[in-house]
Design a protein around this motif. Structure first.
Motif, mmCIF file in Angstrom:
data_model
loop_
_atom_site.group_PDB
_atom_site.id
_atom_site.type_symbol
_atom_site.label_atom_id
_atom_site.label_comp_id
_atom_site.label_asym_id
_atom_site.label_seq_id
_atom_site.Cartn_x
_atom_site.Cartn_y
_atom_site.Cartn_z
ATOM 1 N N VAL A 19 1.122 -1.159 -0.126
ATOM 2 C CA VAL A 19 0.249 -0.020 -0.035
ATOM 3 C C VAL A 19 0.893 1.274 -0.176
ATOM 4 O O VAL A 19 0.653 2.219 -0.794
ATOM 5 C CB VAL A 19 -0.936 -0.180 1.049
ATOM 6 C CG1 VAL A 19 -1.518 1.449 1.233
ATOM 7 C CG2 VAL A 19 -2.197 -1.027 1.048
ATOM 8 N N PRO A 20 1.871 1.400 0.903
ATOM 9 C CA PRO A 20 2.686 2.439 0.746
ATOM 10 C C PRO A 20 3.306 2.763 -0.618
ATOM 11 O O PRO A 20 3.637 3.963 -0.845
ATOM 12 C CB PRO A 20 3.933 2.318 1.838
ATOM 13 C CG PRO A 20 3.124 1.451 2.745
ATOM 14 C CD PRO A 20 2.358 0.541 1.930
ATOM 15 N N LEU A 21 3.825 1.700 -1.128
ATOM 16 C CA LEU A 21 4.367 1.903 -2.614
ATOM 17 C C LEU A 21 3.334 2.294 -3.636
ATOM 18 O O LEU A 21 3.837 3.194 -4.499
ATOM 19 C CB LEU A 21 5.097 0.628 -2.959
ATOM 20 C CG LEU A 21 6.148 0.102 -1.994
ATOM 21 C CD1 LEU A 21 6.785 -1.158 -2.050
ATOM 22 C CD2 LEU A 21 7.418 1.199 -2.260
ATOM 23 N N TRP A 22 2.324 1.629 -3.330
ATOM 24 C CA TRP A 22 1.154 2.122 -4.374
ATOM 25 C C TRP A 22 0.595 3.664 -4.297
ATOM 26 O O TRP A 22 0.855 4.366 -5.320
ATOM 27 C CB TRP A 22 -0.270 1.231 -4.279
ATOM 28 C CG TRP A 22 -0.006 -0.143 -4.452
ATOM 29 C CD1 TRP A 22 0.575 -0.564 -5.801
ATOM 30 C CD2 TRP A 22 -1.031 -1.068 -3.929
ATOM 31 N NE1 TRP A 22 0.231 -1.776 -5.777
ATOM 32 C CE2 TRP A 22 -0.517 -2.307 -4.916
ATOM 33 C CE3 TRP A 22 -1.926 -1.165 -3.166
ATOM 34 C CZ2 TRP A 22 -1.225 -3.436 -4.513
ATOM 35 C CZ3 TRP A 22 -2.570 -2.610 -2.908
ATOM 36 C CH2 TRP A 22 -2.113 -3.635 -3.581
ATOM 37 N N LEU A 23 0.690 4.226 -3.039
ATOM 38 C CA LEU A 23 0.442 5.447 -2.739
ATOM 39 C C LEU A 23 1.400 6.471 -3.539
ATOM 40 O O LEU A 23 1.458 7.465 -3.655
ATOM 41 C CB LEU A 23 0.152 5.838 -1.329
ATOM 42 C CG LEU A 23 -1.226 5.084 -0.682
ATOM 43 C CD1 LEU A 23 -1.164 5.423 0.789
ATOM 44 C CD2 LEU A 23 -2.282 5.595 -1.276
ATOM 45 N N ALA A 24 2.775 5.897 -3.207
ATOM 46 C CA ALA A 24 3.834 6.736 -3.715
ATOM 47 C C ALA A 24 4.011 6.654 -5.377
ATOM 48 O O ALA A 24 4.653 7.415 -5.854
ATOM 49 C CB ALA A 24 5.365 6.454 -3.070
ATOM 50 N N GLY A 25 3.271 5.606 -5.808
ATOM 51 C CA GLY A 25 3.771 5.177 -7.126
ATOM 52 C C GLY A 25 3.550 6.475 -8.137
ATOM 53 O O GLY A 25 4.167 6.556 -9.282
ATOM 54 N N GLY A 26 2.286 7.121 -8.417
ATOM 55 C CA GLY A 26 1.847 8.231 -8.873
ATOM 56 C C GLY A 26 2.989 9.442 -8.879
ATOM 57 O O GLY A 26 3.000 10.130 -9.916
ATOM 58 N N ARG A 27 3.873 9.427 -8.129
ATOM 59 C CA ARG A 27 4.787 10.570 -7.810
ATOM 60 C C ARG A 27 6.064 10.374 -8.332
ATOM 61 O O ARG A 27 6.662 11.169 -8.681
ATOM 62 C CB ARG A 27 4.745 11.044 -6.414
ATOM 63 C CG ARG A 27 3.373 11.350 -5.516
ATOM 64 C CD ARG A 27 3.798 11.966 -4.418
ATOM 65 N NE ARG A 27 2.619 12.456 -3.391
ATOM 66 C CZ ARG A 27 1.901 11.429 -2.988
ATOM 67 N NH1 ARG A 27 2.402 10.175 -2.657
ATOM 68 N NH2 ARG A 27 0.686 11.926 -2.203
ATOM 69 N N LEU A 28 6.347 9.112 -8.335
ATOM 70 C CA LEU A 28 7.606 8.558 -8.915
ATOM 71 C C LEU A 28 7.628 8.489 -10.576
ATOM 72 O O LEU A 28 8.743 8.224 -10.878
ATOM 73 C CB LEU A 28 7.860 7.231 -8.331
ATOM 74 C CG LEU A 28 7.929 7.236 -6.715
ATOM 75 C CD1 LEU A 28 7.994 5.996 -6.375
ATOM 76 C CD2 LEU A 28 8.903 7.962 -6.492
ATOM 77 N N GLY A 29 6.627 8.412 -11.361
ATOM 78 C CA GLY A 29 6.640 8.209 -12.764
ATOM 79 C C GLY A 29 7.180 7.050 -13.228
ATOM 80 O O GLY A 29 7.008 6.000 -12.498
#
Length: 261
Positions: A19-29
């Motif tokens: 879940v934390p990685l999914w939440l960050a995914g959109g910001r990382l490109g």
């Protein structure tokens, strides 16, 4: 004696890690022309991490090391036709999809891949595939198969596998049609992975190899700028995989076999 493994506990821990990685995914490109979300490099290892954490906690560090070693043991493939099946099934799916698309007038990449790039991509995809399959097939599949049988376990396992790819698919702008076709693809590919796993007598490396070769084929046979994410290509590949999965599910003799992992 191996402790009883709980798929439910595995899935809950996997969700907590992902879940934390999914939440960050959109910001990382995404990664350049490959269009692989940056977060996928970490997400690919969450099934492995969950499996190793649980194995080490319940059975000791040696069990976790042994589980990891199984993912990179080509000797587990055995000999003969199952080695060929592990090596050729994924390329056959990719080449069939490529050929069907060419017949339909959609051009894919020319069959002149750069050998060094291909080798480097294969190593990358092999490691990423191990990150997933150590959890899916190395940890969760066994107790699910013992309870429901191999085919049903494979189909049930396809559900979290399908769901786990949705954030990444959203990050690269896939359509609702892609998501729908991926339901068929996930189920078919999980059946084929289980077929290879059972046929090789429980080779985790067979699952890893199939997964890696499938991803490699998608990149090589369609332009890396993203055509391999097109709905037409995905649908074609999913139908080919589903037809093959239906054939092995109906005709293969490996399914009645008990667990040999």
């Amino acid at each position: 004696m191996r402790a009883q493994r709980s798929p439910l506990v595995f899935f809950l821990l996997l969700l907590a890690l992902a879940v934390p990685l999914w939440l960050a995914g959109g910001r990382l490109g995404v990664i350049g022309a490959l269009r692989i979300p940056v977060s996928d490099l970490a997400l690919a290892f969450t099934p492995m991490a969950a499996a190793l954490i649980l194995a080490a906690r319940a059975e000791g560090g040696g069990a976790a090391v042994a589980l990891l070693a199984r993912a990179f043991d080509p000797r587990s493939l055995g000999r003969g036709r199952w080695v060929a099946a592990a090596l050729l099934t994924a390329p056959a799916i990719c080449l069939s999809a490529w050929a069907l698309m060419r017949l339909a007038g959609v051009d894919g990449a020319p069959l002149r891949p750069d050998l060094l790039r291909t080798l480097l991509l294969f190593v990358l995809f092999l490691v990423l595939a191990a990150g997933e399959e150590v959890g899916w097939m190395g940890y969760a599949y066994g107790p699910m198969r013992d309870r429901w049988g191999a085919l049903r376990a494979a189909l049930v396992l396809a559900v979290p596998w399908w769901l786990g790819h949705l954030p990444s698919m959203a990050a690269i702008g896939t359509t609702a049609a892609d998501v729908a076709w991926w339901i068929l693809g996930a189920a078919a590919l999980r059946v084929l992975i289980a077929w290879l796993y059972e046929g090789t007598g429980g080779s985790l490396f067979a699952a890893v190899l199939f997964h890696a070769l499938l991803n490699l084929g998608r990149i090589l046979l369609y332009p890396a700028a993203g055509a391999h994410y097109s709905t037409a290509y995905q649908a074609t590949g999913d139908v080919v995989a589903a037809a093959l999965a239906a054939a092995v599910a109906a005709r293969s003799r490996v399914w009645p076999g008990a667990a040999r992992s």
